[in-house]
Write a protein that holds these residues in place. Sequence first.
Motif, PDB file in Angstrom:
ATOM      1  N   CYS A 141       8.377   8.109   9.706  1.00  0.00           N
ATOM      2  CA  CYS A 141       8.212   6.735   9.217  1.00  0.00           C
ATOM      3  C   CYS A 141       9.121   6.463   8.023  1.00  0.00           C
ATOM      4  O   CYS A 141       9.456   5.312   7.743  1.00  0.00           O
ATOM      5  N   GLU A 184       9.522   3.000   9.450  1.00  0.00           N
ATOM      6  CA  GLU A 184       8.053   2.917   9.564  1.00  0.00           C
ATOM      7  C   GLU A 184       7.588   2.959  11.023  1.00  0.00           C
ATOM      8  O   GLU A 184       8.026   3.790  11.770  1.00  0.00           O
ATOM      9  N   SER A 185       6.727   2.020  11.416  1.00  0.00           N
ATOM     10  CA  SER A 185       6.088   2.157  12.732  1.00  0.00           C
ATOM     11  C   SER A 185       7.020   1.965  13.919  1.00  0.00           C
ATOM     12  O   SER A 185       6.630   2.280  15.045  1.00  0.00           O
ATOM     13  N   ASN A 216      -1.189   4.401  14.623  1.00  0.00           N
ATOM     14  CA  ASN A 216      -1.109   5.627  13.818  1.00  0.00           C
ATOM     15  C   ASN A 216      -1.742   6.838  14.497  1.00  0.00           C
ATOM     16  O   ASN A 216      -1.151   7.917  14.535  1.00  0.00           O
ATOM     17  N   GLU A 233       4.972   7.756   0.284  1.00  0.00           N
ATOM     18  CA  GLU A 233       4.020   7.658   1.392  1.00  0.00           C
ATOM     19  C   GLU A 233       3.126   8.902   1.462  1.00  0.00           C
ATOM     20  O   GLU A 233       1.928   8.799   1.729  1.00  0.00           O
ATOM     21  N   PHE A 251      -3.193  -1.270  12.946  1.00  0.00           N
ATOM     22  CA  PHE A 251      -2.422  -0.060  13.275  1.00  0.00           C
ATOM     23  C   PHE A 251      -3.039   1.217  12.735  1.00  0.00           C
ATOM     24  O   PHE A 251      -2.882   2.277  13.293  1.00  0.00           O
ATOM     25  N   TYR A 289       4.834  12.902  11.088  1.00  0.00           N
ATOM     26  CA  TYR A 289       4.671  11.459  11.265  1.00  0.00           C
ATOM     27  C   TYR A 289       5.133  10.700  10.015  1.00  0.00           C
ATOM     28  O   TYR A 289       5.875   9.718  10.094  1.00  0.00           O
ATOM     29  N   ASN A 311      -4.340   8.030   6.691  1.00  0.00           N
ATOM     30  CA  ASN A 311      -3.742   8.766   7.804  1.00  0.00           C
ATOM     31  C   ASN A 311      -4.223  10.215   7.855  1.00  0.00           C
ATOM     32  O   ASN A 311      -4.321  10.801   8.936  1.00  0.00           O
ATOM     33  N   GLY A 322       7.437  -2.778  12.124  1.00  0.00           N
ATOM     34  CA  GLY A 322       7.147  -1.748  11.132  1.00  0.00           C
ATOM     35  C   GLY A 322       6.915  -2.395   9.785  1.00  0.00           C
ATOM     36  O   GLY A 322       7.481  -3.473   9.516  1.00  0.00           O
ATOM     37  N   VAL A 323       6.111  -1.757   8.936  1.00  0.00           N
ATOM     38  CA  VAL A 323       5.831  -2.363   7.626  1.00  0.00           C
ATOM     39  C   VAL A 323       7.019  -2.306   6.661  1.00  0.00           C
ATOM     40  O   VAL A 323       6.955  -2.865   5.570  1.00  0.00           O
ATOM     41  N   TYR A 352       0.824  -1.208   0.000  1.00  0.00           N
ATOM     42  CA  TYR A 352       0.000   0.000   0.000  1.00  0.00           C
ATOM     43  C   TYR A 352       0.863   1.265   0.000  1.00  0.00           C
ATOM     44  O   TYR A 352       0.365   2.370  -0.179  1.00  0.00           O
ATOM     45  N   TYR A 366       0.240  -4.794  17.366  1.00  0.00           N
ATOM     46  CA  TYR A 366      -1.177  -4.485  17.089  1.00  0.00           C
ATOM     47  C   TYR A 366      -2.082  -5.598  17.610  1.00  0.00           C
ATOM     48  O   TYR A 366      -1.924  -6.036  18.733  1.00  0.00           O
TER      49      TYR A 366
END
Length: 314
Positions: free
Chosen positions: A199, A67-68, A119, A164, A100, A195, A171, A264-265, A31, A247
């Motif tokens: 990430c 990422e996360s 998020n 992103e 998330f 943010y 988001n 993280g993704v 994504y 998560y």
Amino acid sequence: MKQLDKSQIREAVNEAYNKFKDQKGGANANYIPFLANVPSDLFGIAVCLPDGEVIETGDTNYVFGIESVSKVLTAVLVLKQAGAKELLEKIGADATGLPFNSIMAILLEKDHPSTPLVNAGAIAACSMVKPVGNSDAKWAAIEQNMADLCGSKLTLLEELYKSETATNFNNKSIAWLLKNYGRIYDDPDMSLDLYTRQCSMGVTAKQLAVCGATLANDGLNPVTKSQVFDATLTSKIVSLIATVGFYQTTGDWLYTSGIPAKTGVGGGIMGVMPGRFGIAAFAPPLDEVGNSVKAQSAIKYITNKLGVNIFGHC
Ligand code: GLN
């Protein structure tokens, strides 16, 4: 507590690498277009010990999107700047039990984004970073804090940031929904941009292991020897990680691995074994929840093999 020597750790790390390097399953995050194109067979594992030594194997110097996992680092910054009480009041410290990027989680608990490690709470955390209203100064604080925790500077992956930013519609909704509920503490678009940028920082498994070790070491970075945060914040940050690091599958993770960890993704996972070590593993293919398949297998194998578990004996 069981004593460990370095050769046991080295053996466990090498075994995990050999055992899982050909593991199949999972897929790169798709994504975020940039992440879909990262080579899927990259795999690295690093453990950083309280004396600063890093035991590592595989692609531990490959720079990937944090990422996360970045949510943990900025939560540390907010804990430092605002204190544990204010973070609890303004964001919270509860698991959402939901994905998330869940919007439903905000609707269910509209006075509470729940935790800085999903998020909604992470965007709220960026809004709390001081000085409020000054995007450049806030970013400088976020970047510096990341470097302090990881022991060296992280660099922005510009392509990831662009990719992103062009696709983060969900988001955006989260940021503005928080505004609707009075749960964002600076401009929503600016907070979302900070943010997204955090990430998109590039990190290596080795740097994440050092970050994990700094958390495990009560805020004293074992490589740079600088005290990054007050030791009293350790239990706060580790409890946040333990509660929601994976998560909606966090319970299963803790039950099987015994180590608080954050995913993280981008394919990275950072684990914290308080008083003992920080560990990181990286491999891009993810399970359906967004957690790296091989990195989970590797970390779980290592903690079980070493017989270390935050909750008691294995
Ligand atoms: N930047 C990603 C997002 O907000 C981070 C998600 C993650 O790593 N779980 O969707």
